[in-house]
Design an enzyme around this catalytic site. Structure first.
Site, PDB file in Angstrom:
ATOM      1  N   HIS A 214     -10.494  -5.852 -18.807  1.00  0.00           N
ATOM      2  CA  HIS A 214      -9.832  -5.184 -19.929  1.00  0.00           C
ATOM      3  C   HIS A 214     -10.820  -4.882 -21.050  1.00  0.00           C
ATOM      4  CE1 HIS A 214      -9.607  -9.534 -20.668  1.00  0.00           C
ATOM      5  NE2 HIS A 214      -9.766  -9.224 -21.944  1.00  0.00           N
TER       6      HIS A 214
ATOM      7  N   GLU B 138      -7.351 -18.389   0.517  1.00  0.00           N
ATOM      8  CA  GLU B 138      -7.114 -17.017   0.959  1.00  0.00           C
ATOM      9  C   GLU B 138      -7.408 -15.989  -0.125  1.00  0.00           C
ATOM     10  OE1 GLU B 138      -4.447 -19.589   3.542  1.00  0.00           O
ATOM     11  OE2 GLU B 138      -4.919 -19.449   1.400  1.00  0.00           O
TER      12      GLU B 138
ATOM     13  N   ASP C 146     -11.137 -16.589 -20.913  1.00  0.00           N
ATOM     14  CA  ASP C 146     -10.149 -17.647 -20.689  1.00  0.00           C
ATOM     15  C   ASP C 146      -9.124 -17.228 -19.643  1.00  0.00           C
ATOM     16  OD1 ASP C 146     -10.835 -19.751 -22.742  1.00  0.00           O
ATOM     17  OD2 ASP C 146     -10.633 -18.020 -24.057  1.00  0.00           O
ATOM     18  N   GLY C 147      -8.717 -15.953 -19.675  1.00  0.00           N
ATOM     19  CA  GLY C 147      -7.712 -15.488 -18.727  1.00  0.00           C
ATOM     20  C   GLY C 147      -8.186 -15.554 -17.295  1.00  0.00           C
TER      21      GLY C 147
ATOM     22  N   VAL D 108      -8.763 -17.830 -27.163  1.00  0.00           N
ATOM     23  CA  VAL D 108      -7.627 -16.963 -27.481  1.00  0.00           C
ATOM     24  C   VAL D 108      -7.183 -16.238 -26.213  1.00  0.00           C
ATOM     25  CG1 VAL D 108      -6.824 -14.986 -28.841  1.00  0.00           C
ATOM     26  CG2 VAL D 108      -8.446 -16.604 -29.848  1.00  0.00           C
TER      27      VAL D 108
ATOM     28  N   SER E 296      -7.523 -20.657  15.306  1.00  0.00           N
ATOM     29  CA  SER E 296      -6.256 -19.983  15.602  1.00  0.00           C
ATOM     30  C   SER E 296      -6.386 -18.467  15.572  1.00  0.00           C
ATOM     31  CB  SER E 296      -5.185 -20.416  14.598  1.00  0.00           C
ATOM     32  OG  SER E 296      -4.906 -21.795  14.712  1.00  0.00           O
TER      33      SER E 296
END
Length: 661
Positions: A71, A413, A160-161, A192, A386
Site C-alpha cells: 500500500h 501451504e 506491522d500489518g 500503528v 501422498s
C-alpha cells in the site's frame, strides 16, 4: 559505499516525501503513512546500500528489493524514479490512474524495478523468502571456486500489518530453518495500523519472535536516522552468523505531517489537507512534484558507481562463461521456451495395465520432465509421500545442499504458494508445489497473485474429490475446482487417465504466461478408450471427443477427471448415437477456434449432460438451459471412496437414469 553524503540523502528523503504527498493529493487516493515514515530507509537503501542497474532491470546478480507493505507504493515509485528506472515524473503524476505505470499497489511487469506484485499483506515477505531460496539455488548450481557470479541480497520492507498476517510466520520459520542468510528484512515498526495503534491488536516481542525462528536481529531505535540504517544494513550484509537478518526500525508514520504523524490517521490520505504546511516543515518549495538538481546530480553519480560494479561483474561473468561452457549453457537454457508437444515426447506411453491413480501417473510423468528440464524444482507442504511429486534424482533443498530440487515447505501451504511465486519472480527455476486439493484454500491468495502476475508456476493438487473417501468431508473438495476456475489466467486441468495426465503436465511445464493447476485423483482410474496419441493431443486442446457416435448424434456427455469413465460406460448402455467428451481444461478449450469447439460441441445438439464430482453451477455454460448437470451440491461423507461416490450419484447407472428423464 564510502564517503556518504548524508545531507544529500536527507534531502532526497524529504523530496520523496514531497513526491508521495503530491501524487496522493492529485489522485485523491493512496497511502501517505509508509512513504513518509520510511523515507530514510529508502535513502539508505537506494541511495547507498543496494546494488542494482536501472538500465538492466533483470540483471542476474542485482540485489532484490520487495515492498511487502504494497500500500506504500509511492515509496517505491519515488525511489525508482530517483534511481534512474523508467519511472518518470509524468508516471508519478499518473499515480493510480487508468493504464499508468504506477498502480495503487506494485505490480510485476507493469513498472520497471518492481520485483513482485504486493499489496495483500504478508505476501511480499513470503515472496522474498522464495526469491532468497532461488538465489541460494542459483549460487549452489552455478558458482565455482574461481567465480562467484551469484552473491546478491534480497531485501524486503515489511510493516506491522505484514507481520500480523499468518503467512509471515510461515515464511520466517522457513527462512530461519533454511538459514537464508541472503535475506534482509527491514521492519518499518511504527506501532500503528489502519484502525488504531498497534498495541490494541498486538503485544508480542518482535525481537524474541524473530530470534526464536533463527534470525539475527538488530534494533534501530532511531529508524529515521540514515547513518544508523546504513550501519545496520552493512552489519546485516556482512554478518557471519549464517542466519537471515531483520532490522527493526522504530519509525514515525507520516513523518513530516505533524497533524497526523504517529497516529492511525496518517496511514492513508487523510494527511493530504495538511501538505502545504508539511512542505514548509520539510524545507520543500511550493512547486509540486519537485526534485532538486542536487538530488538528481547525486543519483547520477551514484548510478555511475553502480555501473562500475555492474561492469566488474560482467567481466567476471564473461570469465565464468569461458571457463564453464556447460554451466553457461545450462544457465542460458533457463530462458528457453518449451512447447508442450516437445515435453510430451519425453514421456513414454503408459501400459494399459495395471490401472493407476492420476497422482501416481503424475509421479511417473514428473521424472522424465525433470530430466528434460534440469532447472525445475518441486516442493510439497509435507505431503510428498501422498502427492507423489518428488523428483527422484534430485536431493532435498537444504542449507548444506542448495542444489537440491525437492523443497520441503513444511505444513505451510500459504507460504508455499507465495514462495513459489518468489521463485518464479527470480526467473531461473520452474517451480511446482503440491498439497491436497481441498487445502488449496490455504494458498488461494498466492494463487490469485500468480495469475495476476502471469507467473508460470505449477500446482499439483491431489485427492481431488469425494473419492478421497474415509477422511470425510473436511478433506473432500466439492466447491474447490469450480472456484479455482473462476480465477482469471489460471489454467485448471483435471485429467481422466495417465495419458491425459502426461499431456496435462506437459502443458503445465510449457506454459510461460501464467500458472497451471493440476487436479489429480487419489483413487485408481481405468484407461479411457482410444490411443495414447489421441488422448494426449486432445488434452492439449482442452477438450476432445473420447467416444464418437456411429449414428446421428442424439446426446453429448461431458465430463472431467474421474467422471469421464462413467460417461464412457453410460454411452455403451445408451446407444450408438451418444458422444462422450472429455474436457480436462475448460480454459484451454475456450481458447480454441470456434471451428474446433463446434466440432466437439456442435450447437445443433442441445441435449447435453455434464458430470463432475463437484458443484453443478459451473457447467451450465456448456450444457445450456436445455441440458443437465450431475454433480455434488453438498458436502461429502466419511466412508470408502466408492461408497461415497455411489451415494452421491457419481455412477454410470445414475447418469443413464437421468438421461432418460
Amino acid at each position: 559505499m564510502s564517503n556518504i553524503d548524508f545531507k544529500a540523502l536527507e534531502r532526497a528523503a524529504n523530496e520523496t516525501r514531497g513526491l508521495s504527498m503530491d501524487a496522493v493529493a492529485k489522485a485523491a487516493s493512496g497511502h501517505l503513512g509508509l512513504p513518509l515514515g520510511s523515507a530514510e530507509i529508502g535513502a539508505a537503501l537506494f541511495g547507498n546500500s543496494l546494488i542494482y542497474n536501472p538500465k538492466d532491470t533483470r540483471w542476474l546478480n542485482r540485489d532484490y528489493f520487495v515492498l511487502s507493505a504494497g500500500h506504500g507504493s509511492m515509496f517505491l515509485y519515488s525511489w525508482l524514479h530517483l534511481s534512474g528506472y523508467d519511472v518518470s515524473i509524468e508516471d508519478i503524476k499518473n499515480f493510480r490512474q487508468l493504464n499508468s505505470k504506477t498502480p495503487g499497489h506494485p505490480k510485476f511487469h507493469d513498472t520497471p524495478g518492481v520485483e513482485a506484485t504486493t499489496g495483500p499483506l504478508g505476501q511480499g515477505i513470503a515472496n522474498a523468502v522464495g526469491i532468497a531460496s532461488a538465489c541460494k539455488m542459483a549460487a549452489g548450481k552455478f558458482n565455482t571456486e574461481q567465480h562467484q557470479i551469484f552473491n546478491q541480497k534480497v531485501v524486503v520492507l515489511v510493516g506491522d500489518g505484514c507481520l500480523q498476517e499468518g503467512i509471515s510466520q510461515e515464511a520466517i520459520s522457513f527462512a530461519g530453518h533454511h538459514r537464508l542468510d541472503n535475506l534482509i528484512v527491514f521492519y518499518d515498526s511504527n506501532d500503528v495500523t489502519l484502525d488504531a495503534m498497534a498495541i490494541e491488536t498486538q503485544s508480542e516481542d518482535a525481537v524474541k519472535r524473530f530470534e526464536s525462528v533463527g534470525f539475527e536481529v538488530q534494533l534501530v531505535l532511531e529508524g529515521n536516522n540514515i547513518g544508523s540504517l546504513i550501519n545496520a544494513y552493512q552489519n546485516a550484509k556482512h554478518s557471519k552468523s549464517g542466519k537471515p537478518q531483520i532490522i527493526i526500525c522504530k519509525t514515525t508514520i507520516a513523518k513530516g505531517i505533524p497533524e497526523v504523524a504517529g497516529t492511525n490517521k496518517g496511514h492513508g490520505e487523510a494527511g493530504v489537507k495538511f501538505i502545504d504546511s508539511a512542505r514548509k516543515n520539510l524545507g520543500l518549495p511550493e512547486e509540486k512534484f519537485f526534485v532538486s538538481g542536487e538530488t538528481r546530480q547525486y543519483f547520477e553519480q551514484h548510478e555511475k558507481q553502480l555501473e562500475k560494479l555492474y561492469q566488474e561483474w560482467q567481466a567476471t561473468f564473461a570469465e565464468w562463461k569461458s571457463a564453464n561452457p556447460k554451466l553457461a549453457q545450462l544457465l542460458e537454457s533457463a530462458h528457453e521456451k518449451h512447447e508442450a508437444i516437445d515435453i510430451m515426447k519425453q514421456i513414454p506411453e503408459f501400459p494399459t495395465t495395471p490401472i493407476i491413480a492420476t497422482r501416481k501417473a503424475g509421479s511417473d510423468v514428473l521424472q522424465p520432465i525433470s530430466q528434460y528440464l534440469p532447472l525445475s524444482v518441486s516442493g510439497s507442504a509435507d505431503l510428498h509421500g501422498s502427492t507423489l511429486n518428488y523428483i527422484k534424482e534430485g536431493r532435498d533443498f537444504t542449507p548444506a545442499c542448495p542444489t537440491g530440487r525437492n523443497i520441503k515447505f513444511g505444513i505451510r501451504e500459504h507460504a508455499m504458494g507465495a514462495m513459489m511465486n518468489g521463485i518464479a519472480y527470480h526467473g531461473l527455476f520452474k517451480v511446482s508445489g503440491a498439497t491436497f486439493l481441498v487445502f488449496s484454500d490455504y494458498l488461494r491468495p498466492a494463487i490469485r497473485l500468480a495469475a495476476l502476475s502471469h507467473l508460470p508456476v505449477v500446482y499439483i493438487f491431489t485427492h481431488d474429490s469425494v473419492g478421497v473417501g474415509e477422511d470425510g468431508p473436511t478433506h473432500q473438495p466439492v466447491e474447490t475446482v469450480s472456484g479455482l476456475r473462476m480465477i482469471p489466467n489460471l489454467d485448471v486441468i483435471r485429467p481422466a487417465d495417465p495419458e491425459e495426465t502426461a499431456a496435462a503436465f506437459s502443458l503445465a511445464y510449457a506454459r510461460a504466461d501464467g500458472p497451471t493447476l493440476l487436479s489429480l485423483t487419489r483413487q485408481n482410474l481405468p484407461f479411457l478408450p482410444g490411443t495414447a496419441q489421441k488422448k494426449r493431443e486432445g488434452t492439449l486442446r482442452g477438450g476432445y471427443i473420447v467416444v464418437s457416435e456411429t449414428a446421428p448424434l442424439r446426446m453429448i456427455l461431458i465430463a472431467t477427471g474421474s467422471e469421464v469413465q462413467h460417461c464412457v460406460e453410460a454411452a455403451k448402455l445408451l446407444g450408438d448415437d451418444i458422444r462422450v467428451v472429455s474436457m480436462p481444461c475448460t480454459e484451454l478449450f475456450d481458447r480454441q477456434s470456434n471451428e474446433y469447439k463446434q466440432s466437439v460441441l456442435p450447437s445443433g445438439c442441445r441435449n447435453r449432460i455434464a458430470m463432475e464430482a463437484g458443484v453443478t453451477s459451473f457447467w451450465y455454460k456448456y450444457v445450456g438451459l436445455d441440458g443437465k448437470v450431475i454433480g455434488i451440491d453438498r458436502f461429502g461423507m466419511s466412508a470408502p471412496g466408492n461408497a461415497v461416490m455411489k451415494q452421491l450419484g457419481m455412477t454410470s447407472e445414475n447418469l443413464v437414469n437421468i438421461s432418460k428423464q
